[in-house]
Structures are given as structure tokens and as C-alpha cells.
Design an enzyme around this catalytic site. Structure first.
Site, PDB file in Angstrom:
ATOM      1  N   CYS A 293       0.838  -1.194   0.000  1.00  0.00           N
ATOM      2  CA  CYS A 293       0.000   0.000   0.000  1.00  0.00           C
ATOM      3  C   CYS A 293       0.878   1.251   0.000  1.00  0.00           C
ATOM      4  O   CYS A 293       1.887   1.311   0.683  1.00  0.00           O
ATOM      5  CB  CYS A 293      -0.946   0.084   1.183  1.00  0.00           C
TER       6      CYS A 293
ATOM      7  N   ARG B 242       4.161  -0.319  -4.666  1.00  0.00           N
ATOM      8  CA  ARG B 242       3.940  -0.813  -3.309  1.00  0.00           C
ATOM      9  C   ARG B 242       2.677  -1.659  -3.193  1.00  0.00           C
ATOM     10  O   ARG B 242       2.427  -2.289  -2.163  1.00  0.00           O
ATOM     11  CB  ARG B 242       3.822   0.365  -2.339  1.00  0.00           C
TER      12      ARG B 242
ATOM     13  N   TRP C 258      -2.576  -2.939  -1.650  1.00  0.00           N
ATOM     14  CA  TRP C 258      -2.211  -4.358  -1.749  1.00  0.00           C
ATOM     15  C   TRP C 258      -3.085  -5.036  -0.697  1.00  0.00           C
ATOM     16  O   TRP C 258      -2.870  -4.855   0.496  1.00  0.00           O
ATOM     17  CB  TRP C 258      -0.734  -4.557  -1.446  1.00  0.00           C
TER      18      TRP C 258
ATOM     19  N   ASN D 195      -1.921   2.542   5.521  1.00  0.00           N
ATOM     20  CA  ASN D 195      -0.980   1.482   5.155  1.00  0.00           C
ATOM     21  C   ASN D 195      -0.607   0.768   6.446  1.00  0.00           C
ATOM     22  O   ASN D 195      -0.178   1.417   7.402  1.00  0.00           O
ATOM     23  CB  ASN D 195       0.265   2.098   4.500  1.00  0.00           C
ATOM     24  N   GLY D 196      -0.792  -0.554   6.469  1.00  0.00           N
ATOM     25  CA  GLY D 196      -0.477  -1.326   7.674  1.00  0.00           C
ATOM     26  C   GLY D 196      -1.631  -2.251   8.002  1.00  0.00           C
ATOM     27  O   GLY D 196      -2.481  -2.518   7.143  1.00  0.00           O
TER      28      GLY D 196
ATOM     29  N   GLU E  38      18.858 -16.809  -5.275  1.00  0.00           N
ATOM     30  CA  GLU E  38      18.402 -15.518  -5.794  1.00  0.00           C
ATOM     31  C   GLU E  38      17.988 -15.643  -7.265  1.00  0.00           C
ATOM     32  O   GLU E  38      16.970 -15.091  -7.678  1.00  0.00           O
ATOM     33  CB  GLU E  38      19.511 -14.469  -5.612  1.00  0.00           C
TER      34      GLU E  38
ATOM     35  N   LYS F 124      14.276 -14.747  -8.598  1.00  0.00           N
ATOM     36  CA  LYS F 124      14.096 -13.707  -9.619  1.00  0.00           C
ATOM     37  C   LYS F 124      13.250 -14.257 -10.757  1.00  0.00           C
ATOM     38  O   LYS F 124      12.306 -13.631 -11.210  1.00  0.00           O
ATOM     39  CB  LYS F 124      15.480 -13.321 -10.144  1.00  0.00           C
TER      40      LYS F 124
ATOM     41  N   GLU G 239       9.450 -15.111  -9.584  1.00  0.00           N
ATOM     42  CA  GLU G 239       8.562 -14.014  -9.177  1.00  0.00           C
ATOM     43  C   GLU G 239       8.131 -13.140 -10.336  1.00  0.00           C
ATOM     44  O   GLU G 239       7.032 -12.606 -10.326  1.00  0.00           O
ATOM     45  CB  GLU G 239       9.174 -13.156  -8.060  1.00  0.00           C
TER      46      GLU G 239
ATOM     47  N   HIS H 274      19.250 -36.942  -3.638  1.00  0.00           N
ATOM     48  CA  HIS H 274      18.577 -37.488  -2.454  1.00  0.00           C
ATOM     49  C   HIS H 274      17.065 -37.351  -2.555  1.00  0.00           C
ATOM     50  O   HIS H 274      16.382 -37.243  -1.534  1.00  0.00           O
ATOM     51  CB  HIS H 274      19.120 -36.819  -1.189  1.00  0.00           C
TER      52      HIS H 274
ATOM     53  N   LYS I  63       6.083  -4.189  -3.220  1.00  0.00           N
ATOM     54  CA  LYS I  63       7.506  -3.951  -2.992  1.00  0.00           C
ATOM     55  C   LYS I  63       7.900  -4.068  -1.528  1.00  0.00           C
ATOM     56  O   LYS I  63       8.859  -4.728  -1.183  1.00  0.00           O
ATOM     57  CB  LYS I  63       7.838  -2.552  -3.524  1.00  0.00           C
TER      58      LYS I  63
HETATM   59  C1  F6R Z   1      12.384 -10.165  -4.331  1.00  0.00           C
HETATM   60  C2  F6R Z   1      12.295  -9.148  -3.311  1.00  0.00           C
HETATM   61  C3  F6R Z   1      11.841  -9.563  -1.965  1.00  0.00           C
HETATM   62  C4  F6R Z   1      12.511  -8.698  -0.886  1.00  0.00           C
HETATM   63  C5  F6R Z   1      11.903  -9.037   0.489  1.00  0.00           C
HETATM   64  C6  F6R Z   1      12.538  -8.236   1.591  1.00  0.00           C
HETATM   65  O1  F6R Z   1      12.858  -9.653  -5.535  1.00  0.00           O
HETATM   66  O2  F6R Z   1      12.543  -7.992  -3.564  1.00  0.00           O
HETATM   67  O3  F6R Z   1      12.047 -10.918  -1.733  1.00  0.00           O
HETATM   68  O4  F6R Z   1      13.877  -8.946  -0.876  1.00  0.00           O
HETATM   69  O5  F6R Z   1      10.525  -8.776   0.463  1.00  0.00           O
HETATM   70  O6  F6R Z   1      12.351  -6.870   1.397  1.00  0.00           O
HETATM   71  P1  F6R Z   1      13.273  -5.803   2.098  1.00  0.00           P
HETATM   72  O7  F6R Z   1      14.645  -5.985   1.560  1.00  0.00           O
HETATM   73  O8  F6R Z   1      12.677  -4.491   1.743  1.00  0.00           O
HETATM   74  O9  F6R Z   1      13.213  -6.108   3.559  1.00  0.00           O
END
Ligand code: F6R
Length: 608
Positions: free
Chosen positions: A2, A27, A75, A101-102, A481, A485, A488, A504, A603
Site C-alpha cells: 500500500c 507498493r 495491496w 498502510n499497515g 536468488e 528472480k 517471481e 537425495h 515492494k
Molecule cells: C524479491 C524481493 C523480496 C525482498 C523481500 C525483503 O525480488 O525484492 O524478496 O527482498 O521482500 O524486502 P526488504 O529488503 O525491503 O526487507
């Protein structure tokens, strides 16, 4: 998770709110809305589509008069994405409007109480209790009503509030959710982050937990949670609006991938002086480090995968046991943490709810907290004993790239710095590693150039429905990672596996044409990895490998190779992640996915 904005001034509010919301759309983007006060009437407009739609239904905001307003991009947590659940929420008498937001954790109890009092609920959200509480407590002074309402709220909130009885004031209050005030000339703003303000003002004010701001055209007054005035200072933002724009790229993600050499340089350079690492921003001494018998890295998602790389690097350099503990798990365990524990918290946003909770848990048990954070003044930064900022600039794409890379850079810096303090490495050895660190931005640049064939590889492989990443040691940490990537942003199922572990159980999933991405850059274990590649090839898999430039042996087994330049193996992840980011990007593009705003994601995950 949000985004909220608010404006008060002389100009028309709606177009300013739209611009801010568009910058915050990353967000959360499942619905949006604005509320604008004109004379004593609050007008709301909402959509379950993107902000673009709000623009369309309001003639770009020109159709809504008024110079005081709030806006929200959502969101969904409580209640499905729908117009009814979209913010702003308005009181039954139409006099109060709120964006949030929250999460209000005690909303069910409050809702029952308010229903008893005759308030009618229109939505399924937790937020709606706030607007009815305000109407309930309002006795002619909005700040007083906010103080009373805030006392009743449990959970996290950043709130923007307007009230038709007080047409010259915008009120903001926050607890455990981000909120920034922008100070202009004859106008003021609120926003979840700086990107939404920066085109109007670079002068900002950070609200502490529990503080309430009364924002008028003539200025801002801040009160503590009891309603007593608080002295606040302003801060000047030192980056420009271009940092929050695509600058000719099709997507923020590609812009941010390309920015990585610069971002990593910005993280490293100011902290290396005359061939020595100077971490003036933290106060950890050799004695403090000698007191540490355990390092726990806690984070979520990609930040935790940066931590996985950090584990290999820090154990190697410091010879102190390092664990990576997912914040969402650590917070509910009974972890063994005491005053001999160094907790390294990693977070781009500095606002991730689980990470904040894990930090609190560990701090409460005596750990010293060092955080690696991108957003200045964020909750995690404020709660930590020491903070190292990544200086990556704003990261807008939901999938992190430069955030992750700059987190790695800080882990290396801290590792080399602490190794010298502890006497684990000589000054000469450290000087050599520092030179290698200084070369990293250029090596990342070379990795970007070397991999222009990835567009073709993506065309070849983008139809795969399930992809395995395998690797050993740092290659394994990077594979986590790479896999995240890919999945997602392209919605292709993918898993990262320690290459030696595949046999295994999971190897039963390998069959004809299954794509295995084999990370083969950690040369000490290259031959072992080659054996694992042979195992999957023997079962019909196609193999796309990474390898250090000049490695021809890999070609005897791999179907395709993505090469990277040679680095110190400890710093390998920074270079090896580059082709994996590019591959994820092009595969998602070939599959027609919404790269910057993948479905179901947001985000900054400020809810549990
Ligand atoms: C994936 C991604 C998320 C963040 C995770 C933590 O591309 O960006 O997995 O890494 O939500 O977010 P932060 O770093 O803001 O605590």
C-alpha cells in the site's frame, strides 16, 4: 504494501495525488482511490484498476475541485480487491476520510464496539474502524480525536486523514509503517516514500513512531502520542527525480539492473580511503567483535539470499559461526541469542514487518544489531545499534536487483573490515581484497556486456514450466536468488538446489528436456559440479550453465553457457547474479508478464 499520499496547498490536489500514487504503485496495485475536500464536501473516486483509470474517470483530476486530498494504492490484506474495500474510507456522515498502510490488529474488537454504537460498516477492511473511531471521538478538534483514536489502535499504521469540519488541515500519524512529510513553499505533502514527493520538494521530515502531524499550508506542527508538541527538524534529499523515472528503459527492473555498477560503486567508494576500509558510520570496535561468538543474519526473500552469500563470506573471513535465519521464522522461535550474538539485519526498504519483528526479538535477548538498509530513516535503521546504508538510490521494480547487489557489497566490506580488526587477515591480504572490491563495479559492467546473448537464450527456454537451479557453495547461494528472480517475475516454477543434494530425492523430477541451470563459477568445486551436471544430463535434462570466462570444459556438458568475468571467489555472487537477473527479465518479457509489478506482490511487505 500500500502506498499513501496527501496534499494541502493552493494547487488542485487530484492531479498531484495521481502523480504521487503512480510513483507508489509498486507498493501495491490491486485497487486505488482518492478523496478531495472542496469547501465542506469530500469527494471520493475509486477503481479496481490502475491509477491510469482514476485519471480517465476524473479528466486527469481536473474534474475534482479542491486543494486538500489524500490518495491510496492498495495491496489487499483484509477484504478482496474491490471498490468497496479500496481506500479512502469515509465516515457514515461523509465528514472524515482516511487512507491507511499497515494492519489494525484489533479491528474485530473495535468493529463490534462501533457497530454497537450504531456505526455502519461498508467494507471488509480493518481500516474502516479508524474512520468511524475518528467520527466517534471528534468533538471539534481533529488532533484530539486522532490522539484518542490512535490510543485504541493496535498493529501498524501510517494514516492520512482529512475532515470536512476542518478544511485547512491534513493530519498524518504513523506507527511501524513508513510515512514522510514533504515541506514545500505554501504547500505540504505526505507520502509512503520520498519518490512520491521528490518532484515537488526535496525538504522532508521523518515522523517517529506514534507522532501525529498537523499539516497546514502555513506549516507543520508535530505532536507526540499524548498530544504534546514535539520539535522536529527537516532533512534535504540528495537525489533527483530522474532516479525515480524509467529514463528511456521499458521497465524499472532493466534500468535498475543497468544501474548496478554505479550503485555498487556508490556503496563501496565512500567507505574506501587510501586503500583502507573506513566504516565511520558504525561504532563496532575490535573488542566488540571479539565479544561475538555467533552471527545471525536475518532478513526476508532476496535480502535473506544476500545473507546466504554473506554466510559463506563472513565464515571464511571471520571464522565465527554464521547462520541465516528467515525473519518470519526467527520471530516465533525461541532462538539462542544473547549479548555475544551479532545480528545482521538486511532490508532494502527497512520496513519489512517480519524483519522488524525478528530484530526486536533478538534485541530483546541482548544481541547487538547491525543493519544493512537502503531507505534512510526507515524503521529498521532507527531500531538498530549500527546502520550501514547501501546508497542504491530508490528501487522501484518490485523484484530487487540493485538492492541485492549493494547488500552484497556491504557484506563484503564489513567482512574484510572485521577480518582486519580481528587480526584474521593481514593488512596486505586486506589491501589485496580491497583492490578486488574496487574492481567489482567494472566486473559487473563486463558481466552485463558479456551477456547480450541472453535475449536468445530466453527465447529458447522461456516455455519451460519448471526449472531447477543447482550450485555448490557461493554458486548455491546465488542460485537461490536466481531462482526467486525467475519465478517471481515470469511465474515459472523454479527451485534452487544444493547440487549435491539433488540425488537425495529431487532428481526424480528430472526428465527429458527439463531445464537445469547449473551455476559453475565456484572453481574449487567445479569438478564436483560437473559430475552433478552429468547426472542430470544422463536423465535427459537440458543444461544452461554459468562459468568463468575462458572455461571451455563446461562446453563438453552444458547446452548453453552464460559467462562472467573472473573475480575473487569470495565476491563471485555480485558478478554471477547478473546473467541470472537478465535471464529472468527476458524470460518474463517473452512470456508477456508485468515485469515491474508481478501479480500478487508488493515492494515493501509491511504486513506479516
Ligand atoms: C524479491 C524481493 C523480496 C525482498 C523481500 C525483503 O525480488 O525484492 O524478496 O527482498 O521482500 O524486502 P526488504 O529488503 O525491503 O526487507
Amino acid at each position: 504494501m500500500c502506498g499513501i499520499v496527501g496534499f494541502i496547498g493552493e494547487r488542485k490536489a487530484a492531479p498531484i495525488l495521481f502523480e504521487g500514487l503512480e510513483r507508489l504503485e509498486y507498493r501495491g496495485y490491486d485497487s486505488a482511490g482518492i478523496a478531495v475536500l472542496n469547501k465542506d464536501v469530500i469527494t471520493t473516486r475509486k477503481t479496481t484498476e490502475r491509477i491510469k483509470m482514476l485519471r480517465e474517470i476524473t479528466e486527469n483530476g481536473q474534474g475534482i475541485p479542491g486543494s486538500l486530498g489524500i490518495g491510496h494504492t492498495r495491496w489487499a490484506t483484509h477484504g478482496a480487491p474491490s471498490e468497496r474495500n479500496a481506500h479512502p474510507h469515509v465516515s457514515n456522515d461523509g465528514k472524515f476520510a482516511v487512507v491507511h498502510n499497515g494492519i489494525i490488529e484489533n479491528y474485530i474488537t473495535l468493529k463490534e464496539e462501533l457497530i454497537q454504537k450504531g456505526f455502519i460498516f461498508e467494507s471488509e477492511t480493518d481500516t474502516e474502524v479508524v474512520v468511524h473511531l475518528l467520527a466517534n471521538y471528534y468533538k471539534g478538534n481533529l488532533i484530539e480525536a486522532v490522539v484518542k483514536a490512535a490510543k485504541r489502535l493496535e498493529g501498524s499504521y501510517a494514516l492520512g486523514i482529512i475532515c470536512a469540519h476542518e478544511p485547512d488541515v491534513l493530519v498524518a500519524v504513523r506507527r511501524l509503517s513508513p510515512l514522510i512529510l514533504g515541506v514545500g513553499i505554501g504547500e505540504s505533502f505526505i507520502a509512503s516514500d520520498v519518490t512520491a514527493l521528490i518532484s515537488h520538494t526535496k525538504t522532508v521530515m521523518y515522523l517517529e513512531d506514534g507522532e501525529i502531524a498537523e499539516i497546514k499550508k502555513s506549516g507543520i506542527r508535530v505532536f507526540d502520542k499524548a498530544g504534546s508538541p514535539v520539535e522536529k527538524s527537516t532533512t534535504e534529499i540528495n537525489w533527483n527525480i530522474d532516479a525515480a523515472e524509467k529514463s528511456g528503459y521499458d521497465h524499472f527492473m532493466m534500468k535498475e539492473i543497468m544501474e548496478q555498477p554505479r550503485a555498487v560503486r556508490a556503496t563501496l567508494e565512500p567507505r574506501i580511503k587510501n586503500g583502507k576500509i573506513k566504516l565511520d558510520d558504525i561504532s563496532i570496535t575490535a573488542a566488540d567483535l571479539k565479544n561475538v561468538n555467533r552471527i545471525i543474519i536475518t532478513a526476508c526473500g532476496s535480502a535473506s539470499y544476500a545473507g546466504q552469500v554473506g554466510r559463506y563470506v563472513l565464515e571464511e573471513l571471520l571464522r565465527i559461526p554464521v547462520e541465516v535465519d528467515l525473519a518470519s521464522e526467527l520471530r516465533y522461535r525461541n532462538p539462542i541469542i544473547n549479548e555475544h550474538t551479532l545480528l545482521i539485519v538486511i532490508s532494502q526498504s527497512g520496513e519489512t514487518a517480519d524483519t522488524i519483528a525478528a530484530l526486536k526479538e533478538a534485541k530483546g535477548r541482548g544481541a547487538r544489531v547491525l543493519s544493512l538498509v537502503n531507505v534512510v530513516g526507515s524503521t529498521i535503521a532507527k531500531m538498530s545499534d549500527d546502520v550501514l546504508y547501501t546508497w542504491a538510490g530508490p528501487e522501484i521494480a518490485v523484484a530487487t536487483t540493485k538492492g541485492y547487489s549493494t547488500q552484497l557489497a556491504l557484506l563484503y566490506l564489513f567482512g574484510v573490515y572485521a577480518a582486519e580488526l580481528l587480526g584474521n587477515r593481514t593488512g596486505e591480504e586486506c589491501a589485496e581484497m580491497i583492490t578486488e572490491l574496487q574492481n567489482l563495479p567494472e566486473q559487473i559492467e563486463q558481466a552485463l556486456i558479456l551477456n547480450d546473448n541472453i535475449i536468445t537464450l530466453a527465447q529458447k527456454y522461456h516455455k519451460n514450466q519448471s526449472i531447477f537451479f543447482i550450485g555448490r557453495n557461493i554458486d548455491y547461494a546465488v542460485s537461490m536468488e536466481g531462482s526467486l528472480k525467475l519465478k517471481e517475475i515470469s511465474y515459472i516454477h523454479s527451485e534452487a538446489y544444493a547440487a549435491g543434494e539433488l540425488k537425495h530425492g529431487t532428481i526424480s523430477l528430472i526428465d527429458n528436456d527439463r531445464l537445469v541451470i547449473a551455476l559453475a563459477c565456484y572453481e574449487r568445486l567445479f569438478d564436483k559440479l560437473m559430475s552433478n551436471i552429468k547426472e542430470v544430463k544422463a536423465r535427459g535434462a537440458k543444461v544452461l550453465a554459468t562459468a568463468i570466462v575462458g572455461n571451455t570444459k563446461i562446453l563438453t556438458e552444458a547446452d548453453d553457457v552464460m559467462y562472467i568475468p573472473r573475480t575473487n571467489p569470495l565476491f563471485l555472487a555480485s558478478v554471477e547474479v547478473i546473467p541470472l537477473q537478465l535471464l529472468a527479465y527476458y524470460v518474463a518479457r517473452d512470456n508477456g508478464c508485468d515485469i515491474d509489478k508481478p501479480r500478487n506482490l508488493a515492494k515493501s511487505v509491511t504486513v506479516e
